[in-house]
Design a protein around this motif. Structure first.
Motif, PDB file in Angstrom:
ATOM      1  N   VAL A   1       0.828  -1.202   0.000  1.00  0.00           N
ATOM      2  CA  VAL A   1       0.000   0.000   0.000  1.00  0.00           C
ATOM      3  C   VAL A   1       0.863   1.252   0.000  1.00  0.00           C
TER       4      VAL A   1
ATOM      5  N   SER B   1       1.133   3.800  -3.215  1.00  0.00           N
ATOM      6  CA  SER B   1       0.556   5.133  -3.016  1.00  0.00           C
ATOM      7  C   SER B   1       1.310   6.201  -3.791  1.00  0.00           C
TER       8      SER B   1
ATOM      9  N   VAL C   1       3.666   8.070  -2.665  1.00  0.00           N
ATOM     10  CA  VAL C   1       3.952   9.245  -1.837  1.00  0.00           C
ATOM     11  C   VAL C   1       5.430   9.607  -1.924  1.00  0.00           C
TER      12      VAL C   1
END
Length: 426
Positions: A352, A356, A358
Motif C-alpha cells: 500500500v 501510493s 507518496v
C-alpha cells in the motif's frame, strides 16, 4: 548440423522476445525520469549494447547460459517515482550509484546475501507496488481509447492463450499498426531514426540517492539477479554469482552516462536459453546466451525508431503495452507477498505504501514501503515455539525429500533453487 543451429535459433528468439517484450517499459521509465527523446533513445541503445556484451562475455567465459537483460522492474520504478529533484542529470547519477552497489555486491558476497535476506514477502510486496501503476494502464487505455487499445488487448489475450511467449510482442505489433493508422501523417518527420549516444554529466543529491538509487539497486537485485540465479540453478548449473554481479554492475556503470538505468541477469527470458529447448546437451546451451547477447546488441540499432514511434503514440497506449508485459511479474510478486500468513499484514502495508506513490522529504514510495514493511515485521514478530517431530514419524528432512532420507552427500551435491546465492559459486 541441427545441433549447431538449435542454440543459435534459441538465442535469436531470446533476444527478440526480450527486446520486444519490455523496451516500451524502458522508454516509459527513462522519459518519466526526465530524459528527452534523444536521451531515451541513447539509454535504450546503451542498455542493448551493455547487456549484449555482458551476456557474450559471461557465456563464453564460464560456458553457462547466463542471459543478461535490462532491469524491467527498475524501469517500472522510474515510472512510479517520476523525475527526481534536479531532473535527468540526477537520475543518471542515481544509475551510477546503483551500478556501483551491484559491483560492490559482487566483490563482497555478504552484501549480496544481505539483499537476498530481505524478507521475501516484503520484497515481493515492494515490487508489486512498483508495478501496479503500469499494470493498470491497459484498463485505463480501454476506457480512454477503446478502438485503439481494444485490438491490442484482444491480441494479447489470444496469444497468451495459444502462444504465450509471443503474447507481448504480438500485442506490440498490433499497437504499432494502430499507431500507424491513427498518428498524424507528419508525425515521424524529422525524427532521428538512427540512435546516437548522448552523454549526460551526472549530478547527485541525498534524496535521489535514498529514493532512487537504493530502491533501483534493491529491485534489480531482488527481482532480477536473485531470480535469474534461481532459474540457472533450477536447470542444474552452478553459476558464479559474484562474477555475474561484477560483470553486470560494470556494464551498468558503462551504460549509465549514456542513459542506461541498470543491467542485470535475465529472469523472465533466462529459461529460453537455459532450458532443453535451447539444446539437449546442457554443455552447449551457453551458445544460446551468447547469441542472444549479440542479437540484443544489434537490436539496439533500432532504438531510435522505437523511440520515435513511442513519441508519436498516445502515452496511455504505450503504458498499456508495458503493463501487459508486466502482468506476469505482478502476479509473481503478489503471490510471493501473501504466501506466508505470518507476514501477510507487513506485506500489505509495504504494498500500500509503495503503490501510493507518496514522496516524503524528496524520497519516493518504494523506499518508504520497504521501511514500513520491515518495521511491521519487527514490531509484530512472534517467535513460534519449536515443534518436536513425532517420535516414530519421519523428520523434516524426510518430508522435504518425499519420504526418503536425504543424506548429507545429496544435500552437498544437489543445488537448491530456493537459495541460489549459497548454491552458486562466487
Amino acid at each position: 548440423m541441427a545441433g549447431r543451429v538449435q542454440p543459435l535459433l534459441a538465442g535469436v528468439v531470446t533476444a527478440l522476445v526480450g527486446f520486444a517484450s519490455s523496451f516500451t517499459v524502458v522508454l516509459a521509465g527513462l522519459r518519466a525520469a526526465g530524459a528527452s527523446d534523444a536521451q531515451a533513445a541513447s539509454g535504450l541503445l546503451a542498455l542493448c549494447v551493455a547487456c549484449g556484451l555482458a551476456a557474450a562475455w559471461l557465456g563464453w567465459r564460464h560456458r553457462i547460459p547466463m542471459s543478461v537483460a535490462w532491469s524491467t522492474p527498475g524501469a517500472a520504478l522510474l515510472v512510479a517515482t517520476g523525475p527526481p529533484p534536479g531532473g535527468w542529470p540526477v537520475a543518471v547519477g542515481a544509475f551510477l550509484v546503483s551500478g556501483a552497489l551491484i559491483v560492490a555486491a559482487g566483490l563482497f558476497p555478504p552484501l549480496g546475501r544481505a539483499v537476498a535476506a530481505i524478507p521475501k514477502p516484503v520484497a515481493g510486496a515492494m515490487l508489486a507496488g512498483v508495478l501496479l501503476p503500469l499494470c493498470t494502464a491497459p484498463v485505463r487505455a480501454l476506457v480512454e481509447l477503446p478502438l485503439v487499445a481494444g485490438p491490442v488487448v484482444v491480441a494479447w489475450l489470444l496469444l497468451h492463450r495459444f502462444a504465450r511467449r509471443w503474447a507481448v510482442p504480438g500485442a506490440l505489433v498490433v499497437a504499432v499498426a494502430a499507431i500507424a493508422l491513427t498518428a498524424p501523417p507528419a508525425g515521424l518527420t524529422g525524427a532521428a531514426l538512427v540512435p546516437s549516444v548522448t552523454l549526460t554529466m551526472p549530478a547527485w543529491n541525498a534524496s535521489a540517492l535514498v529514493g532512487l538509487a537504493l530502491p533501483l539497486f534493491l529491485v534489480t537485485m531482488a527481482a532480477q539477479n536473485v531470480p535469474g540465479m534461481a532459474v540457472l540453478v533450477g536447470y542444474g548449473y552452478r553459476p558464479p554469482f559474484g562474477a555475474a554481479l561484477r560483470a553486470t554492475g560494470l556494464a551498468s556503470l558503462l551504460a549509465a552516462p549514456a542513459g542506461g538505468h541498470a543491467v542485470n541477469l535475465a529472469a523472465i527470458t533466462a529459461a529460453l536459453a537455459a532450458s532443453p529447448d535451447a539444446h539437449p546437451d546442457p554443455e552447449r546451451r551457453w551458445v544460446a546466451s551468447v547469441t542472444a547477447g549479440l542479437g540484443l546488441a544489434l537490436l539496439g540499432l533500432g532504438a531510435g525508431a522505437a523511440t520515435a514511434l513511442v513519441a508519436v503514440a498516445p502515452p496511455i497506449l504505450i503504458e498499456a503495452v508495458a503493463g501487459l508485459a508486466l502482468l506476469g511479474a505482478l502476479a509473481t510478486a503478489l503471490a510471493s507477498a501473501v504466501a506466508d500468513p505470518a507476514s501477510r499484514e507487513a506485506a500489505v502495508v509495504t504494498f500500500v505504501v509503495t503503490a501510493s506513490g507518496v514522496t516524503l522529504i524528496g524520497v519516493g514510495g518504494a523506499f518508504w514501503g520497504l521501511v514500513a514493511g520491515c518495521l511491521m515485521l519487527l514490531l509484530f514478530h512472534r517467535r513460534s515455539p519449536p515443534t518436536e517431530p513425532p517420535a516414530d514419524g519421519p523428520g523434516p528432512s524426510d518430508h522435504s525429500s518425499g519420504g526418503r532420507s536425504a543424506t548429507p552427500t545429496a544435500r552437498r551435491t544437489r543445488p537448491s533453487a530456493t537459495d541460489p546465492i549459497r548454491s552458486a559459486g562466487t
